[in-house]
Design a protein around this motif. Structure first.
Motif, short mmCIF file in Angstrom:
data_model
loop_
_atom_site.label_atom_id
_atom_site.label_comp_id
_atom_site.label_asym_id
_atom_site.label_seq_id
_atom_site.Cartn_x
_atom_site.Cartn_y
_atom_site.Cartn_z
N UNK A 125 11.37 0.73 -2.47
CA UNK A 125 10.31 0.59 -1.45
C UNK A 125 10.03 1.90 -0.71
N UNK A 126 11.07 2.66 -0.43
CA UNK A 126 10.87 3.90 0.31
C UNK A 126 10.17 4.99 -0.48
N UNK A 127 10.05 4.80 -1.80
CA UNK A 127 9.45 5.84 -2.64
C UNK A 127 7.94 5.67 -2.82
N UNK A 128 7.37 4.63 -2.24
CA UNK A 128 5.93 4.40 -2.49
C UNK A 128 5.07 5.52 -1.93
N UNK A 129 5.55 6.19 -0.88
CA UNK A 129 4.77 7.28 -0.30
C UNK A 129 4.51 8.38 -1.32
N UNK A 130 5.57 8.76 -2.06
CA UNK A 130 5.41 9.78 -3.11
C UNK A 130 4.40 9.35 -4.16
N UNK A 131 4.52 8.09 -4.59
CA UNK A 131 3.61 7.60 -5.63
C UNK A 131 2.18 7.61 -5.10
N UNK A 132 2.04 7.29 -3.82
CA UNK A 132 0.70 7.20 -3.22
C UNK A 132 0.01 8.55 -3.14
N UNK A 133 0.77 9.63 -3.34
CA UNK A 133 0.16 10.96 -3.30
C UNK A 133 -0.92 11.12 -4.37
N UNK A 134 -0.88 10.29 -5.41
CA UNK A 134 -1.91 10.36 -6.46
C UNK A 134 -3.28 9.97 -5.93
N UNK A 135 -3.31 9.26 -4.80
CA UNK A 135 -4.59 8.83 -4.23
C UNK A 135 -5.02 7.48 -4.78
N UNK A 136 -5.98 6.88 -4.08
CA UNK A 136 -6.57 5.63 -4.57
C UNK A 136 -5.67 4.43 -4.44
N UNK A 137 -4.66 4.51 -3.57
CA UNK A 137 -3.69 3.41 -3.48
C UNK A 137 -4.18 2.34 -2.49
N UNK A 138 -4.22 1.10 -2.97
CA UNK A 138 -4.64 -0.03 -2.14
C UNK A 138 -3.45 -0.63 -1.39
N UNK A 139 -2.28 -0.60 -2.00
CA UNK A 139 -1.12 -1.20 -1.36
C UNK A 139 0.05 -1.27 -2.31
N UNK A 140 0.96 -2.18 -2.03
CA UNK A 140 2.17 -2.33 -2.84
C UNK A 140 2.31 -3.79 -3.27
N UNK A 141 2.93 -3.99 -4.42
CA UNK A 141 3.19 -5.36 -4.86
C UNK A 141 4.61 -5.46 -5.39
N UNK A 142 5.13 -6.67 -5.31
CA UNK A 142 6.45 -6.94 -5.87
C UNK A 142 6.49 -8.34 -6.44
N UNK A 143 7.36 -8.51 -7.42
CA UNK A 143 7.62 -9.84 -7.97
C UNK A 143 9.07 -10.18 -7.66
N UNK A 144 9.29 -11.09 -6.71
CA UNK A 144 10.68 -11.43 -6.36
C UNK A 144 11.25 -12.42 -7.38
N UNK A 145 11.39 -11.94 -8.62
CA UNK A 145 11.74 -12.81 -9.74
C UNK A 145 13.17 -13.32 -9.69
N UNK A 146 13.99 -12.76 -8.80
CA UNK A 146 15.35 -13.29 -8.64
C UNK A 146 15.30 -14.63 -7.90
N UNK A 147 14.09 -15.08 -7.55
CA UNK A 147 13.92 -16.46 -7.06
C UNK A 147 14.22 -17.47 -8.16
N UNK A 148 14.21 -17.02 -9.41
CA UNK A 148 14.47 -17.92 -10.54
C UNK A 148 15.97 -18.09 -10.75
N UNK A 149 16.63 -18.68 -9.76
CA UNK A 149 18.04 -19.04 -9.88
C UNK A 149 18.26 -20.18 -8.90
N UNK A 150 19.27 -20.99 -9.13
CA UNK A 150 19.46 -22.13 -8.24
C UNK A 150 19.58 -21.65 -6.78
N UNK A 151 18.78 -22.24 -5.92
CA UNK A 151 18.76 -21.87 -4.50
C UNK A 151 18.40 -20.40 -4.26
N UNK A 152 17.72 -19.80 -5.23
CA UNK A 152 17.38 -18.38 -5.09
C UNK A 152 16.11 -18.12 -4.31
N UNK A 153 15.31 -19.17 -4.07
CA UNK A 153 13.99 -18.97 -3.48
C UNK A 153 13.99 -18.33 -2.10
N UNK A 154 14.83 -18.81 -1.19
CA UNK A 154 14.76 -18.29 0.18
C UNK A 154 15.31 -16.87 0.27
#
Lengths: 360, 360
Positions: free
Chosen positions: B160-189
């Motif tokens: 997460x802290x590295x998005x600033x460097x990536x954003x130097x390319x310009x044209x950045x709308x924001x950040x996205x993530x897939x919290x896919x470790x929710x796919x485990x028993x009781x992993x959602x919260x």
């Protein structure tokens, strides 16, 4: 724009250990090496001819008319399919001897479609009990039947000794079995022995029931080399033609025999992981108990696909190829990978997966 | 022949616990209950509206224009796709706001295709490192970027802290993530908490890099109910719309919410096993570590698919339904099941899986 894009094309990463590509083509794609394909086809065709058994390859593996034509040209007496939908594709393309090696429970739709094929080819369908046999003969009085027996895989099929009762429906050509318990480490030879025992018993029961010279059909790729050709009269292997990571890990093919790979591009190294743009929607999600991962890399035998999402494969490997590198993945189960593709790339041609998705 | 076949049609077995069918239709087929589909769509749309977050559902789950149109009609601000091929299908069908939530490494082909879409819709693509961001902006100077961050799933995405460097390319709308470790028993919260922490950090880094009011996009079906809508500004769940056995077993849907089933026919009882005519070529071969089998039966909660071949599912169940019975199977992972089908059966209509196989 197009000229800049073409210039950028040369930025494309190198292809580790794989043949160079003329130009960038979007990955993921399934690529077949025709020379290896032909070598696999010929090896098994020659083996069957020398042993004096008929070869009826299972075309569910490739679902591709071009590959099936090569198999017939090499001596296959006909083809095996799993569904009526596959039978339609191959019969309409001119294949005139098709076995649906599946215990069908005919409904109106399937019976109508089989009736339409009857004039165009010599077809037979599978049944595995007296009810399904009687139903098939009532709905399609001229249909030829093959009775499925269970030789140890414990999926479908009646007991070998029960084929006589099933044969009472009439129109029985013989018995078939899939020794699928060959799909376990060192399972090939034991499964082949079970297959021979079961088919021999079924053969006796069929002769006693009045079926003359019954066809006794077996075969699976892992058991193929161990087949008792003193009993089995017909072989129906499928995967041998392309190979996959399961066969590699079972020892029933070497990596040098694998004719199909999925070409995929390294898209992310961000977390220190090598991630490519092919996932379960391209490779299939198969992972047998004996598999060492979700797939292999042809040019990196020590690498493993350790995590698979729909469009991501996370690879554990010693090297860390640069972004944009094309890697050649070996799917665990080639039949499911091919069924996810519309076409196969073969040299400068594309061959249609003509029977893709024909599940009904 | 046709009249006899129609008469036989009445022999078709009963349909346990499922609605009666007007006539025999060949199985296997994927059937969507439209009322449940609409209820799922509305529930999440209302939840997002009340919480004041944008909803951009992932259409890789259904790949179906009709379903995506219902989602937009219910308030979705746009759609999420995984590939350029999916983007093409949805943009050409009139969807005008599409996010490719995938860390693309652009090649000539993909860049050309994205350029063609630029005039027709407001699109954004994912990147997860400085190299892929710079490459994308060089090949497509006007493209909008979303930077993928890793919130704990450990697949793709930068820290997460590295998005600033990536954003130097310009044209950045924001950040996205897939919290896919929710796919485990009781992993959602826990995954939702990780998602919020990571997106909050990425948001600060983006603002520091000069991106004003960055979009902070998260969401997965198992974590959805736990989303921190004080941080997340956009949600991208996919599976909620149809449900599947994974969500059922994770507790993120109840069987009453499952809108898609695979109708399959009992074809064999020969070995004392209940075997139906749908296998991994219809259901997909997914089996997560927490799954209790290869799939469930909607009307028989205690039943399990214990063995899966390409065209066979072997079911362990207390009852032993007669041959010809139609059973309603619940695939483990609906996204992969839908991608194996050409169409979905919805009442008396068939909806095309328009983006099936669009992997590149």
């Amino acid at each position: 724009m197009p000229s800049r894009l073409r210039a950028r094309d040369r930025v494309q990463g190198p292809c580790l250990g794989a043949p160079a590509y003329g130009s960038a083509v979007t990955t993921p794609r399934l690529v077949v090496e025709e020379e290896l394909l032909r070598r696999n086809i010929d090896r098994v065709a020659v083996g069957a001819r020398v042993a004096g058994v008929a070869l009826r390859p299972h075309v569910k593996t490739h679902k591709c008319l071009e590959i099936a034509r090569l198999q017939v040209a090499a001596g296959a007496t006909g083809v095996t399919v799993a569904t009526v939908g596959e039978a339609e594709v191959f019969v309409h393309a001119g294949f005139d001897d098709v076995l649906v090696a599946y215990p069908l429970w005919l409904d109106d739709d399937r019976a109508t479609r089989l009736a339409r094929l009857a004039g165009r080819a010599r077809n037979a369908i599978g049944v595995d009990c007296t009810e399904s046999a009687a139903r098939a003969r009532a709905m399609l009085p001229d249909v030829e039947l093959m009775v499925e027996i269970d030789s140890g895989h414990h999926r479908t099929g009646c007991a070998p000794g029960d084929v006589g009762e099933v044969a009472a429906a009439g129109g029985v050509r013989g018995a078939f079995t899939f020794p699928g318990h060959s799909y376990s480490p060192d399972g090939g030879s034991g499964a082949a022995a079970d297959e021979a025992r079961a088919l021999a018993e079924a053969g006796k029961a069929l002769v006693a029931a009045g079926v003359e010279a019954p066809v006794l059909s077996g075969g699976s790729t892992p058991s193929l080399a161990h087949t008792d050709t003193g009993v089995v009269t017909e072989l129906r292997p499928g995967v041998y033609v392309l190979g996959d990571a399961q066969q590699w890990e079972l020892g029933s093919c070497s990596p040098d025999d694998i004719a199909l790979t999925c070409h995929a591009t390294v898209v992310s190294l961000a977390g220190g992981r090598v991630v490519v743009d092919a996932g379960s929607k391209v490779l299939g999600a198969d992972r047998a108990a004996y598999s060492t991962g979700f797939g292999r890399l042809l040019d990196h035998p020590d690498a493993r696909i350790v995590m698979l999402s729909e469009h991501h494969a996370v690879i554990e490997m010693a090297e860390r190829p640069p972004l944009g590198t094309t890697l050649r993945l070996v799917p665990n189960h080639v039949c499911n990978a091919v069924n996810l593709a519309d076409e196969l790339w073969v040299g400068d041609q594309r061959w249609s997966v003509a029977a893709r998705g024909r599940n009904g």
